[in-house]
Design an enzyme around this catalytic site. Sequence first.
Site, PDB file in Angstrom:
ATOM      1  N   CYS A  12       0.807  -1.376  -0.070  1.00 22.37           N
ATOM      2  CA  CYS A  12      -0.131  -0.186  -0.171  1.00 22.37           C
ATOM      3  C   CYS A  12       0.908   1.338   0.053  1.00 22.37           C
ATOM      4  CB  CYS A  12      -1.191   0.085   1.299  1.00 22.37           C
ATOM      5  SG  CYS A  12      -2.103  -1.308   1.347  1.00 22.37           S
ATOM      6  N   GLY A  38       0.425  -0.482  -4.816  1.00 21.26           N
ATOM      7  CA  GLY A  38      -0.862  -1.151  -4.649  1.00 21.26           C
ATOM      8  C   GLY A  38      -2.058  -0.744  -5.884  1.00 21.26           C
ATOM      9  N   ASN A 113      -0.691   2.102   5.948  1.00 17.58           N
ATOM     10  CA  ASN A 113       0.261   1.330   5.304  1.00 17.58           C
ATOM     11  C   ASN A 113       0.921   0.590   6.361  1.00 17.58           C
ATOM     12  OD1 ASN A 113       3.390   1.464   3.653  1.00 17.58           O
ATOM     13  ND2 ASN A 113       1.962  -0.036   3.453  1.00 17.58           N
ATOM     14  N   GLY A 114       0.982  -0.877   6.264  1.00 20.00           N
ATOM     15  CA  GLY A 114       1.687  -1.659   6.997  1.00 20.00           C
ATOM     16  C   GLY A 114       0.539  -2.793   7.670  1.00 20.00           C
ATOM     17  N   TYR A 253      13.204  -4.208  -3.448  1.00 17.55           N
ATOM     18  CA  TYR A 253      11.965  -4.517  -4.537  1.00 17.55           C
ATOM     19  C   TYR A 253      10.999  -3.417  -4.622  1.00 17.55           C
ATOM     20  CZ  TYR A 253       7.884  -6.355  -6.346  1.00 17.55           C
ATOM     21  OH  TYR A 253       6.716  -6.607  -7.086  1.00 17.55           O
ATOM     22  N   SER A 295      12.137  -3.950 -11.600  1.00 19.12           N
ATOM     23  CA  SER A 295      12.808  -3.847 -10.055  1.00 19.12           C
ATOM     24  C   SER A 295      14.259  -4.313 -10.385  1.00 19.12           C
ATOM     25  CB  SER A 295      12.066  -4.485  -9.232  1.00 19.12           C
ATOM     26  OG  SER A 295      11.787  -5.652  -9.473  1.00 19.12           O
ATOM     27  N   ASP A 357      17.957 -10.903 -10.736  1.00 14.73           N
ATOM     28  CA  ASP A 357      16.741 -10.404 -10.216  1.00 14.73           C
ATOM     29  C   ASP A 357      16.874  -9.964  -8.736  1.00 14.73           C
ATOM     30  OD1 ASP A 357      14.108 -10.174 -10.204  1.00 14.73           O
ATOM     31  OD2 ASP A 357      13.470 -12.172 -10.280  1.00 14.73           O
ATOM     32  N   CYS A 394       6.872 -12.394   6.119  1.00 13.57           N
ATOM     33  CA  CYS A 394       6.791 -10.857   6.685  1.00 13.57           C
ATOM     34  C   CYS A 394       5.350 -11.215   7.379  1.00 13.57           C
ATOM     35  CB  CYS A 394       6.950 -10.096   5.354  1.00 13.57           C
ATOM     36  SG  CYS A 394       6.826  -8.372   6.076  1.00 13.57           S
ATOM     37  N   CYS A 449      15.131  -3.953   9.115  1.00 15.76           N
ATOM     38  CA  CYS A 449      14.550  -5.179   9.245  1.00 15.76           C
ATOM     39  C   CYS A 449      15.029  -6.060   8.256  1.00 15.76           C
ATOM     40  CB  CYS A 449      13.046  -4.938   9.187  1.00 15.76           C
ATOM     41  SG  CYS A 449      12.251  -6.387   9.367  1.00 15.76           S
ATOM     42  N   CYS A 452      12.846 -11.383   7.048  1.00 12.56           N
ATOM     43  CA  CYS A 452      12.589 -12.382   6.182  1.00 12.56           C
ATOM     44  C   CYS A 452      13.701 -13.051   5.776  1.00 12.56           C
ATOM     45  CB  CYS A 452      11.655 -11.961   5.015  1.00 12.56           C
ATOM     46  SG  CYS A 452      12.393 -10.190   4.229  1.00 12.56           S
TER      47      CYS A 452
HETATM   48  P1  AMP Z   1       8.840 -15.687  -7.228  1.00  9.11           P
HETATM   49  O1  AMP Z   1       8.370 -15.768  -8.546  1.00  9.11           O
HETATM   50  O2  AMP Z   1       7.679 -16.116  -6.239  1.00  9.11           O
HETATM   51  O3  AMP Z   1       9.822 -16.367  -6.711  1.00  9.11           O
HETATM   52  O4  AMP Z   1       8.818 -14.009  -6.779  1.00  9.11           O
HETATM   53  C1  AMP Z   1       9.903 -13.582  -7.305  1.00  9.11           C
HETATM   54  C2  AMP Z   1       9.660 -12.139  -7.816  1.00  9.11           C
HETATM   55  O5  AMP Z   1       8.692 -11.472  -7.282  1.00  9.11           O
HETATM   56  C3  AMP Z   1      10.698 -11.233  -8.147  1.00  9.11           C
HETATM   57  O6  AMP Z   1      10.914 -11.053  -9.695  1.00  9.11           O
HETATM   58  C4  AMP Z   1      10.656 -10.136  -7.424  1.00  9.11           C
HETATM   59  O7  AMP Z   1      10.655  -8.864  -8.297  1.00  9.11           O
HETATM   60  C5  AMP Z   1       9.052 -10.069  -7.093  1.00  9.11           C
HETATM   61  N1  AMP Z   1       8.622  -9.744  -5.601  1.00  9.11           N
HETATM   62  C6  AMP Z   1       9.402  -9.965  -4.469  1.00  9.11           C
HETATM   63  N2  AMP Z   1       8.852  -9.495  -3.330  1.00  9.11           N
HETATM   64  C7  AMP Z   1       7.695  -9.148  -4.103  1.00  9.11           C
HETATM   65  C8  AMP Z   1       6.522  -8.743  -3.183  1.00  9.11           C
HETATM   66  N3  AMP Z   1       6.311  -8.414  -1.920  1.00  9.11           N
HETATM   67  N4  AMP Z   1       5.222  -8.421  -3.815  1.00  9.11           N
HETATM   68  C9  AMP Z   1       5.189  -8.774  -5.265  1.00  9.11           C
HETATM   69  N5  AMP Z   1       6.257  -9.102  -5.893  1.00  9.11           N
HETATM   70  C10 AMP Z   1       7.408  -9.333  -5.229  1.00  9.11           C
HETATM   71 FE1  SF4 Z   2       8.935  -7.668   6.150  1.00  6.01          FE
HETATM   72 FE2  SF4 Z   2      11.198  -8.515   5.154  1.00  6.01          FE
HETATM   73 FE3  SF4 Z   2      10.558  -6.066   5.048  1.00  6.01          FE
HETATM   74 FE4  SF4 Z   2      10.900  -7.059   7.388  1.00  6.01          FE
HETATM   75  S1  SF4 Z   2      12.568  -6.720   5.664  1.00  6.01           S
HETATM   76  S2  SF4 Z   2       9.377  -5.686   6.877  1.00  6.01           S
HETATM   77  S3  SF4 Z   2      10.433  -9.077   7.285  1.00  6.01           S
HETATM   78  S4  SF4 Z   2       9.510  -7.939   4.040  1.00  6.01           S
END
Ligand code: AMP
Ligand code: SF4
Length: 475
Positions: A12, A38, A113-114, A253, A295, A357, A394, A449, A452
Site C-alpha cells: 500500500c 497497490g 500502510n503496514g 524491491y 525492479s 533479479d 513477513c 529489518c 525475512c
Molecule cells: P517468485 O516468482 O515467487 O519467486 O517471486 C519473485 C519475484 O517477485 C521477483 O521477480 C520480485 O521482483 C517479485 N517480488 C518480490 N517480492 C515481492 C512482493 N512482496 N510483492 C510482489 N512481488 C514481489
Molecule cells: Fe517484512 Fe522482510 Fe521487510 Fe522485514 S525486511 S518488513 S520481514 S519484508
Amino acid sequence: MLAEIRGLNEECGVFGIWGNPNAAHLSYYGLHALQHRGQEGAGIVVSDGKHLRAVKGEGLVNDVFNEEKLRSIVGDRAIAHARYSTDGGVSGIEGVQPLLFHSSTGSLSIAQNGNIVNASHLKQYLERQGSIFHTSSDAEVLAHLIKKSTHSPFRAKVKNALTLLKGAYSLLILTKDEMLVARDPHGLRPLSLGRLGDSYVVASETCAFDLIGAEYIREVEPGELVVIDNNGMTSEKFADVTKRAMCTMEYVYLARPDSNIDGINVHMARKRMGKRLARECAHIEADVVTGVPDSSISAAIGFAEESGIPYELGLIKNRYVGRTFIQPTQELRERGVKMKLSPVVQVVKGKRVVMVDDSIVRGTTSRRIVTMLKEAGAAEVHVVISSPPMTDPCYYGIDTSTHEELIASSNTVEEIREKIGADSLTFLSVEGTVDSIGREYEDDNGGLCMACFTKDYPTEIFPDTILPHEKELLR
Ligand code: AMP
Ligand code: SF4
C-alpha cells in the site's frame, strides 16, 4: 489463521495534504506516483473543514477517479490510499481505504500502510466489550480504539490508541480540524514529510513529492506523532525507539528507484547491491548481463559496471500487465509471468547470460525466466539475486508468503538452483545487502529489518495476550 495474523493491509501507499484548495487533484497525482505500491483499489477522503467526503473504488487510480468525481470532493485537506491486498485480505470495495467513520462526535478517516500484528487480539477484545466491526481491516480496529479512549483532546486519544498497537504502520488520520501522521516505533514502513508552497504533504515515498513539485522536508520519525492543523505543524513522541528497523525489501524491491528512503536513493542502493553481488560471485564467466524489468534493472546495471560484462536488454516487459503477485493462484501467477516478459532472442542466443533479479520468493519467476532464456537459445543462464535467500514470512505488511510457499525456507541454494534450472545461482549476502544500502545508523544492520532473511523480527509476531496495563489503556 495465518492470513488473519499477517493482516490485511499489504504493501500500500498513503498520501496526505493539508492547506491546498486543489487537495483532491493533488492527492490523485500523489496516488499515481504510488501506484506501484497497490493496484487493487484507491481512495481519497477530502475535507472542507466541515465535512469529510470520500471517493473510492477498486482497480487502478485511473479507473477509480475522473474529473467529475474529483470535483465532487471539494476541500483543502485530504488523505489518500492505494491498496494492495492478498487473497488473505478483505476484497472488494469494503477494504478500500481511507476508511471513513461518522459518529455524533464527528467524522474520522484513516489510511494505513503496514500490518498490526496484534490487530486480531485487539479486535476480539473490543468485540467482547461490545464493539461491532464492519471490515477486518486494522484501520477499523484503530478507529474503535480511538473512539473508546476517554482521553482528551483528540490527539491524546490517538496517542493512547497507538501505544496499544504492535507491528508496522505508517498512518494518516483526518478529521475536519486536523491531520495526524504517525509511524510505528521501529519505523518499518517509510513515510516522508514535504511542503508545497504553504501546504504540508505526506507520502509513503518521495517520488510522490517530485510528481507534484513538492519539496522534501524530512522523514516522519519512528514513534513520532505529527499533528497538522490551521496553526501549523507540531510533533510529539508517543513511544521510545528501541530498535530502528526500516524494511530492507523497500530498498530491494518495493520502492520506486527515484524515491529516497532516509536520504538514500533507491536506485543507487540497488546499483550498489548489483556491484557487491558482482564481487561476491567474481567466478562467473559470462557474455551478457540482463535484468528482470523493472525492479532489477538498477542492480543489473551495477553488476555489469563492476564485472565488466556488458549490460544488455535481454528481457522485455509488457507494461500493461500488473505485478505477478496480483493473480491469486499459482496457476494464474505462472500464466502472468509468461504474459509479462519476453526474451530478446538476438541478445541471448548462444550467449552465457547473467540474469539479475531482486529476489526469489516462491521461485516461479526465476524458473520461468530461465526456461524462457534457454528456449530462446541461451547457452548458459547464471541467476544472481540482489538480496539474501528469503527463508521466513513477513508479518509487517509485505506479501512474501508463508513458510510452505517460500522456496528458500525448505531448500538449500543448490536445491533451488536445480529447481529453477539455472547453471549457477548466487544470492547477495546479508552483510553485502546491509553495506550496499549504506544506512549510517549505529545498529549492526544499519537500522534495517531483515527478518525475512534472518528470522530476527523486531517485534513479537504472535502476541497472544493483552497485557494488564494495556487493558487499563483500553478502558
Ligand atoms: P517468485 O516468482 O515467487 O519467486 O517471486 C519473485 C519475484 O517477485 C521477483 O521477480 C520480485 O521482483 C517479485 N517480488 C518480490 N517480492 C515481492 C512482493 N512482496 N510483492 C510482489 N512481488 C514481489
Ligand atoms: Fe517484512 Fe522482510 Fe521487510 Fe522485514 S525486511 S518488513 S520481514 S519484508
